[in-house]
Design an enzyme around this catalytic site. Structure first.
Site, PDB file in Angstrom:
ATOM      1  N   GLY A   1       0.830  -1.199   0.000  1.00 40.40           N
ATOM      2  CA  GLY A   1       0.000   0.000   0.000  1.00 40.40           C
ATOM      3  C   GLY A   1       0.860   1.242   0.000  1.00 40.40           C
ATOM      4  N   HIS A   2       0.226   2.367  -0.237  1.00 35.54           N
ATOM      5  CA  HIS A   2       0.897   3.662  -0.168  1.00 35.54           C
ATOM      6  C   HIS A   2      -0.010   4.644   0.567  1.00 35.54           C
ATOM      7  CE1 HIS A   2       4.545   2.906  -2.399  1.00 35.54           C
ATOM      8  NE2 HIS A   2       3.855   2.305  -3.348  1.00 35.54           N
TER       9      HIS A   2
ATOM     10  N   ASP B   1       1.644   9.123   5.331  1.00 39.74           N
ATOM     11  CA  ASP B   1       3.079   8.847   5.427  1.00 39.74           C
ATOM     12  C   ASP B   1       3.727   9.596   6.593  1.00 39.74           C
ATOM     13  OD1 ASP B   1       3.262   7.059   3.389  1.00 39.74           O
ATOM     14  OD2 ASP B   1       4.203   8.398   1.952  1.00 39.74           O
TER      15      ASP B   1
END
Length: 386
Positions: free
Chosen positions: A125-126, A156
């Site tokens: 995933g990001h 993030d």
């Protein structure tokens, strides 16, 4: 005399990764921790660009002797930071159970996308995926358009890197009482959801009663959005309170008694058009002059090039310049007694400090030479330019 920093004396072993992990390590380094970044031999460099204040040790963890090198470091470290998918460290024989058996005081920080357990824990995933699963992405976007992620900042760096840093600091503090380390399960989905606590806590207040992009804080209100100027710049407006709204209208040359009520939602689209037409008639500099020094909550949308020239930032020294003339934000927050003193040196090459670090941890020159000969470690000392 140099003032000690808040994390002086704390040794962090950071396994090289992307975005959130390196950011966490950089924050710790900025505030005084000694951070050793463990790179893979042959790696092209630090793609995260967040190696400020760190040193690089290149070792092949897939080889048992390489994993043994890391265990030697962690036996004396305060924090071990890894951002692999769940299960990877266990395969390398570098699990929390193994490392904390040798060093009960070790704080083992695990930073992942979905967490160490759960059905998504081992899939890729990001930022946008973590943001989506947290529920927060559903709230971000303009009316009538698809949701969009605000760069890769929220999951993030906010929900991931910063929340992991917070977990490490809390674990370090708790260790002063118990003398024991602990395992931190930091993940970007839950970290982002936690950042969005305000959204959850205000569900029943009516603040989000309209579709996405039509509420007061998501771009729906004419007094809380951005407007284009005559020179294709932008101004940000955040005049929420009535007294600030009055000052906004004054600056725009409007009178409140000739306009609909500020909180008349049905009139917001038309008011946004009216405000947009007015903002488009002057340049960003002209609007700055009009609203400068007022409480109208109107500010210019500064580009990266403009930020460093902003008088307020110059007053506070909010941005720093390194030896290579690169500009970046100064570490925050400011501490009165133990302020951060970020390194101005260039980022380290992969393996630049391998020999130096191993000697500090008791490895002999003979052992280091053998590890290098067997391709367990990599040493890349910079060459002098003659």
């Amino acid at each position: 005399m140099r003032v000690p920093m808040a994390l002086q004396g704390i040794l962090v072993v950071e396994l090289a990764g992307l975005a959130p992990g390196p950011f966490c390590g950089m924050v710790l380094a900025d505030f005084g921790a000694q951070v050793v970044r463990v790179d893979r031999p042959g790696a092209r460099g630090d793609l995260s660009r967040m190696a400020r204040g760190k040193r690089s040790l290149a070792v092949d963890l897939k080889q048992p002797r390489g994993a043994a090198v890391l265990r030697s470091l962690c036996a004396r470290a305060d924090v071990m930071l890894e951002s692999f998918r769940p299960g990877v460290m266990e395969k390398l024989q570098l699990s929390p159970e193994i490392l904390q058996r040798e060093n009960p005081k070790l704080i083992y920080a695990r930073l992942s996308g979905f967490g160490q357990s759960g059905r998504f824990s081992r899939v890729a995933g990001h930022d946008i995926n973590y943001l989506a699963l947290s529920g927060v992405l559903s709230r971000i976007g303009r009316s009538g358009e698809a949701p969009y992620a605000p760069l890769n900042l929220l999951a993030d760096f906010g929900g991931g890197g910063l929340m992991c840093t917070l977990g490490i600091l809390m674990a370090l503090f708790e260790r002063t009482r118990s003398g024991k380390g602990q395992v931190i399960d930091a993940n970007m989905v839950e970290g982002t959801a936690y950042l969005g606590s305000f959204l959850w806590k205000t569900q029943q207040t009516g603040l989000w009663g309209q579709p996405r992009g039509q509420n007061m804080l998501d771009g729906g209100a004419p007094f809380y959005t951005t407007y284009r100027t005559a020179d294709r710049g932008f101004m940000a407006v955040g005049a929420l309170e009535p007294q600030f709204y009055e000052l906004l209208l004054k600056g725009l040359g409007l009178k409140s008694d000739e306009l609909p009520s500020q909180m008349s939602i049905t009139d917001w689209p038309e008011m946004k058009k009216k405000f947009a037409d007015i903002f488009a008639k002057k340049t960003k500099a002209e609007w700055c002059q009009i609203f400068d020094g007022t409480d109208a909550c109107v500010t210019p949308v500064l580009t990266f090039e403009e930020v460093t020239h902003c008088g307020h930032h110059k007053d506070r020294g909010s941005f720093i310049i390194d030896r290579e003339q690169g500009v970046s934000p100064r570490p925050a927050p400011q501490l009165s007694n133990t302020p951060a003193v970020p390194s101005s040196k260039r980022d380290p090459f992969v393996g630049e400090h391998t020999e130096e670090i191993l000697k500090e941890f008791g490895f002999s020159q003979e052992e280091i030479s053998q590890l290098k000969s067997d391709n367990i470690i990599e040493c890349n000392k910079p060459r002098a330019n003659l």
